[in-house]
Enzyme design. Structure first.
Site, PDB file in Angstrom:
ATOM      1  N   LYS A  25       6.126  10.773  -4.546  1.00  0.00           N
ATOM      2  CA  LYS A  25       6.849  10.210  -5.715  1.00  0.00           C
ATOM      3  C   LYS A  25       6.595   9.191  -5.948  1.00  0.00           C
ATOM      4  O   LYS A  25       6.676   7.932  -4.790  1.00  0.00           O
ATOM      5  CB  LYS A  25       7.912  10.600  -5.060  1.00  0.00           C
ATOM      6  CG  LYS A  25       8.506  12.181  -4.701  1.00  0.00           C
ATOM      7  CD  LYS A  25       9.746  12.488  -5.070  1.00  0.00           C
ATOM      8  CE  LYS A  25       9.810  14.139  -4.500  1.00  0.00           C
ATOM      9  NZ  LYS A  25       9.644  14.558  -3.450  1.00  0.00           N
ATOM     10  N   ASP A  40      -3.204  15.585  15.906  1.00  0.00           N
ATOM     11  CA  ASP A  40      -2.280  16.148  16.417  1.00  0.00           C
ATOM     12  C   ASP A  40      -2.992  17.153  17.537  1.00  0.00           C
ATOM     13  O   ASP A  40      -3.321  17.885  17.009  1.00  0.00           O
ATOM     14  CB  ASP A  40      -0.579  16.593  16.194  1.00  0.00           C
ATOM     15  CG  ASP A  40       0.425  15.580  15.774  1.00  0.00           C
ATOM     16  OD1 ASP A  40       0.457  14.684  16.402  1.00  0.00           O
ATOM     17  OD2 ASP A  40       1.158  15.548  14.860  1.00  0.00           O
ATOM     18  N   HIS A  89       3.797  -1.355   3.925  1.00  0.00           N
ATOM     19  CA  HIS A  89       3.531   0.073   3.646  1.00  0.00           C
ATOM     20  C   HIS A  89       4.142   1.796   3.490  1.00  0.00           C
ATOM     21  O   HIS A  89       5.233   1.379   4.319  1.00  0.00           O
ATOM     22  CB  HIS A  89       2.849   1.001   4.314  1.00  0.00           C
ATOM     23  CG  HIS A  89       2.004   2.217   4.743  1.00  0.00           C
ATOM     24  ND1 HIS A  89      -0.234   2.477   3.817  1.00  0.00           N
ATOM     25  CD2 HIS A  89       2.091   3.051   5.001  1.00  0.00           C
ATOM     26  CE1 HIS A  89      -0.707   3.404   4.039  1.00  0.00           C
ATOM     27  NE2 HIS A  89       0.267   3.451   4.407  1.00  0.00           N
ATOM     28  N   SER A 121       0.897  -1.810  -0.199  1.00  0.00           N
ATOM     29  CA  SER A 121      -0.078   0.166  -0.127  1.00  0.00           C
ATOM     30  C   SER A 121       0.602   1.444   0.027  1.00  0.00           C
ATOM     31  O   SER A 121       1.956   0.983  -0.031  1.00  0.00           O
ATOM     32  CB  SER A 121      -1.148   0.296   0.804  1.00  0.00           C
ATOM     33  OG  SER A 121      -0.133  -0.162   2.641  1.00  0.00           O
ATOM     34  N   ALA A 147      -7.454   7.294  19.808  1.00  0.00           N
ATOM     35  CA  ALA A 147      -7.761   7.402  18.470  1.00  0.00           C
ATOM     36  C   ALA A 147      -8.421   6.307  19.180  1.00  0.00           C
ATOM     37  O   ALA A 147     -10.153   5.358  17.998  1.00  0.00           O
ATOM     38  CB  ALA A 147      -6.806   6.576  18.198  1.00  0.00           C
ATOM     39  N   PHE A 168      11.187  14.907  10.235  1.00  0.00           N
ATOM     40  CA  PHE A 168       9.773  14.702  10.057  1.00  0.00           C
ATOM     41  C   PHE A 168      10.566  13.469  11.156  1.00  0.00           C
ATOM     42  O   PHE A 168       9.102  13.249  12.659  1.00  0.00           O
ATOM     43  CB  PHE A 168       9.645  13.384   8.946  1.00  0.00           C
ATOM     44  CG  PHE A 168       8.815  14.029   8.160  1.00  0.00           C
ATOM     45  CD1 PHE A 168       8.378  15.468   7.988  1.00  0.00           C
ATOM     46  CD2 PHE A 168       8.675  13.822   6.886  1.00  0.00           C
ATOM     47  CE1 PHE A 168       7.850  15.941   7.088  1.00  0.00           C
ATOM     48  CE2 PHE A 168       8.423  13.955   6.109  1.00  0.00           C
ATOM     49  CZ  PHE A 168       7.773  15.268   6.252  1.00  0.00           C
ATOM     50  N   GLU A 205       1.396   5.572   0.324  1.00  0.00           N
ATOM     51  CA  GLU A 205       0.338   6.842   1.217  1.00  0.00           C
ATOM     52  C   GLU A 205       0.843   8.167   0.539  1.00  0.00           C
ATOM     53  O   GLU A 205       2.216   8.041   0.270  1.00  0.00           O
ATOM     54  CB  GLU A 205       0.780   6.751   3.065  1.00  0.00           C
ATOM     55  CG  GLU A 205       0.245   7.446   3.874  1.00  0.00           C
ATOM     56  CD  GLU A 205       0.776   7.758   4.869  1.00  0.00           C
ATOM     57  OE1 GLU A 205       0.666   6.434   5.299  1.00  0.00           O
ATOM     58  OE2 GLU A 205       1.401   9.176   5.650  1.00  0.00           O
TER      59      GLU A 205
HETATM   60  P1  FAD Z   1      -3.880   7.900  19.895  1.00  0.00           P
HETATM   61  O1  FAD Z   1      -3.467   5.860  19.839  1.00  0.00           O
HETATM   62  O2  FAD Z   1      -4.824   7.683  20.491  1.00  0.00           O
HETATM   63  O3  FAD Z   1      -2.542   7.559  21.006  1.00  0.00           O
HETATM   64  C1  FAD Z   1      -2.393   9.225  21.551  1.00  0.00           C
HETATM   65  C2  FAD Z   1      -0.830   9.377  22.397  1.00  0.00           C
HETATM   66  O4  FAD Z   1      -2.103   9.064  23.297  1.00  0.00           O
HETATM   67  C3  FAD Z   1      -0.289   8.099  22.499  1.00  0.00           C
HETATM   68  O5  FAD Z   1       0.691   8.363  23.474  1.00  0.00           O
HETATM   69  C4  FAD Z   1      -0.865   6.664  23.523  1.00  0.00           C
HETATM   70  O6  FAD Z   1      -0.368   5.867  23.934  1.00  0.00           O
HETATM   71  C5  FAD Z   1      -1.545   8.151  24.521  1.00  0.00           C
HETATM   72  N1  FAD Z   1      -2.935   7.692  24.890  1.00  0.00           N
HETATM   73  C6  FAD Z   1      -4.001   6.829  24.485  1.00  0.00           C
HETATM   74  N2  FAD Z   1      -5.277   6.160  25.007  1.00  0.00           N
HETATM   75  C7  FAD Z   1      -4.672   7.155  26.023  1.00  0.00           C
HETATM   76  C8  FAD Z   1      -5.642   7.337  27.632  1.00  0.00           C
HETATM   77  N3  FAD Z   1      -7.041   6.550  27.161  1.00  0.00           N
HETATM   78  N4  FAD Z   1      -5.029   7.878  28.437  1.00  0.00           N
HETATM   79  C9  FAD Z   1      -3.214   8.822  28.234  1.00  0.00           C
HETATM   80  N5  FAD Z   1      -2.852   8.514  27.135  1.00  0.00           N
HETATM   81  C10 FAD Z   1      -3.529   8.007  26.156  1.00  0.00           C
HETATM   82  N6  FAD Z   1      -1.585  12.168  11.677  1.00  0.00           N
HETATM   83  C11 FAD Z   1      -2.464  13.520  10.878  1.00  0.00           C
HETATM   84  O7  FAD Z   1      -2.715  14.491  11.457  1.00  0.00           O
HETATM   85  N7  FAD Z   1      -3.077  12.977   9.628  1.00  0.00           N
HETATM   86  C12 FAD Z   1      -3.023  11.614   9.631  1.00  0.00           C
HETATM   87  O8  FAD Z   1      -3.125  11.369   8.154  1.00  0.00           O
HETATM   88  C13 FAD Z   1      -1.701  10.729   9.722  1.00  0.00           C
HETATM   89  N8  FAD Z   1      -1.412   9.579   9.321  1.00  0.00           N
HETATM   90  C14 FAD Z   1      -1.040   8.756  10.043  1.00  0.00           C
HETATM   91  C15 FAD Z   1      -0.588   7.573   9.321  1.00  0.00           C
HETATM   92  C16 FAD Z   1       0.351   6.685  10.358  1.00  0.00           C
HETATM   93  C17 FAD Z   1       0.415   4.608   9.780  1.00  0.00           C
HETATM   94  C18 FAD Z   1       0.338   7.324  11.442  1.00  0.00           C
HETATM   95  C19 FAD Z   1       1.591   5.783  12.027  1.00  0.00           C
HETATM   96  C20 FAD Z   1       0.608   7.886  12.193  1.00  0.00           C
HETATM   97  C21 FAD Z   1      -0.179   9.385  11.185  1.00  0.00           C
HETATM   98  N9  FAD Z   1      -1.104  10.607  11.445  1.00  0.00           N
HETATM   99  C22 FAD Z   1      -1.387  11.565  11.190  1.00  0.00           C
HETATM  100  C23 FAD Z   1       0.167  11.229  12.861  1.00  0.00           C
HETATM  101  C24 FAD Z   1      -0.440  10.629  13.712  1.00  0.00           C
HETATM  102  O9  FAD Z   1      -1.986  11.522  14.040  1.00  0.00           O
HETATM  103  C25 FAD Z   1      -0.219  11.535  15.533  1.00  0.00           C
HETATM  104  O10 FAD Z   1       1.354  10.712  15.625  1.00  0.00           O
HETATM  105  C26 FAD Z   1      -0.666  11.947  16.507  1.00  0.00           C
HETATM  106  O11 FAD Z   1      -0.080  12.462  17.214  1.00  0.00           O
HETATM  107  C27 FAD Z   1      -1.602   9.986  17.428  1.00  0.00           C
HETATM  108  O12 FAD Z   1      -2.065   9.712  16.469  1.00  0.00           O
HETATM  109  P2  FAD Z   1      -2.793   8.037  17.150  1.00  0.00           P
HETATM  110  O13 FAD Z   1      -3.938   7.615  16.386  1.00  0.00           O
HETATM  111  O14 FAD Z   1      -1.591   7.333  17.272  1.00  0.00           O
HETATM  112  O15 FAD Z   1      -3.367   8.078  18.754  1.00  0.00           O
END
Ligand code: FAD
Length: 274
Positions: free
Chosen positions: A261, A98, A255, A4, A112, A205, A6
């Protein structure tokens, strides 16, 4: 093997044309899906919708929108998901995103896992849900154990599989998988592969997302200066070796963070399917 790629949604008409070409070229390796980031790096969320609908309608390859929930309301997320469903899209990359600086009210979702739960509740099994995984730990996590526990919560909330943040140390990936398995979770965790083509961009990054560039790689990259041909050749060698190592230890799906690119990811992908 499932591959896949991105993309980020382009903002200019030239960017859109370039991405169309990239998508055409990457189609040569029969990708499983094309994903499109959402709101990352200041890109607008409407641009994600536009790119995703274009892929779904024209590419003969499944489109997978990323969807981040921070600073958003349930009604907005629901309406977007309904548009995706109506367009025949059935794969979502569900993220927290973020937290924008200065924002106090972060909206209806905190993490998430809550988004995953919401999608499952509203759409049952319509969407295949991917979530993010961090073999070298998410930068805001308290520690690795807490981060793994939070990752496991996303799977328990209904995620089907995961894509990792990029890494250049395969041990971190395998260790992460083992630790997740100890929690009784056995879902596909696809490595996210970042080709190395630009030293400054990679350092920027990596500082933001907490991915480690091993010292020996960083030291080499820092010596190339304007010699992009040598940097690309070195970067390709390093990442191709990483892919080979993952493949030889049983990894089947990859992925690619294409950065819109085709050449760097395509070369790596072709090496894997040879
Ligand atoms: P989560 O899984 O919610 O985790 C975030 C943080 O909170 C972690 O440190 C986790 O340990 C902590 N946490 C989770 N649950 C709890 C809880 N109940 N209590 C306390 N702490 C908790 N960003 C974008 O803006 N747009 C994108 O399209 C995008 N695509 C991405 C694709 C991939 C494959 C990856 C790996 C990252 C991507 N990101 C993107 C970045 C991502 O949004 C950031 O890393 C963001 O800070 C965390 O998102 P997450 O879904 O991992 O969050």
């Amino acid at each position: 093997m499932q591959l896949s790629f991105e993309f980020f949604p382009p903002r200019t008409s030239q960017g859109k044309l370039n991405l169309k070409k990239t998508r055409q070229e990457l189609s040569a390796v029969n990708p499983h899906y094309f994903s499109t980031t959402f709101g990352a790096g200041g890109t607008t969320q409407d641009a994600t919708l536009e790119t995703v609908l274009d892929i779904q309608a024209n590419d003969n390859i499944a489109a997978a929108p990323h969807l981040s929930c921070i600073d958003s309301e349930k009604s907005k997320i629901l309406s977007l998901l309904k548009q995706y469903q109506a367009a025949g899209i059935n794969r979502i990359v569900a993220l927290r995103g973020d937290i924008p600086s200065g924002v106090r009210d972060i909206g209806d979702f905190h993490y998430a896992n809550e988004l995953v739960e919401f999608i499952r509740h509203e759409f049952n099994d319509h969407f295949h849900i991917e979530v993010a995984a961090y073999p070298e730990m998410h930068p805001q996590a308290k520690n690795m154990d807490a981060d793994i526990k939070h990752f496991v919560n996303k799977i328990k909330a209904g995620a089907n599989s995961a894509i990792t943040q990029y890494f250049y140390n395969a041990d971190a990936y395998f260790r992460f998988k083992d630790e997740v398995q100890k929690h009784g979770i056995d879902i596909p965790i696809t490595p996210g592969i970042m080709p190395i083509t630009n030293y400054d961009q990679l350092m920027r990054f990596s500082n933001m997302c907490g991915a480690e560039i091993p010292r020996w790689i960083e030291k080499r990259l820092s010596t190339f200066g304007d010699d992009s041909a040598s940097l690309n050749a070195f970067g390709f060698e390093v990442v191709a070796q990483l892919c080979d190592q993952l493949k030889s230890q049983g990894v089947e799906d990859f992925h690619f963070y294409s950065m819109n690119k085709s050449k760097p990811s395509l070369q790596l992908a072709q090496g894997l399917i040879e």
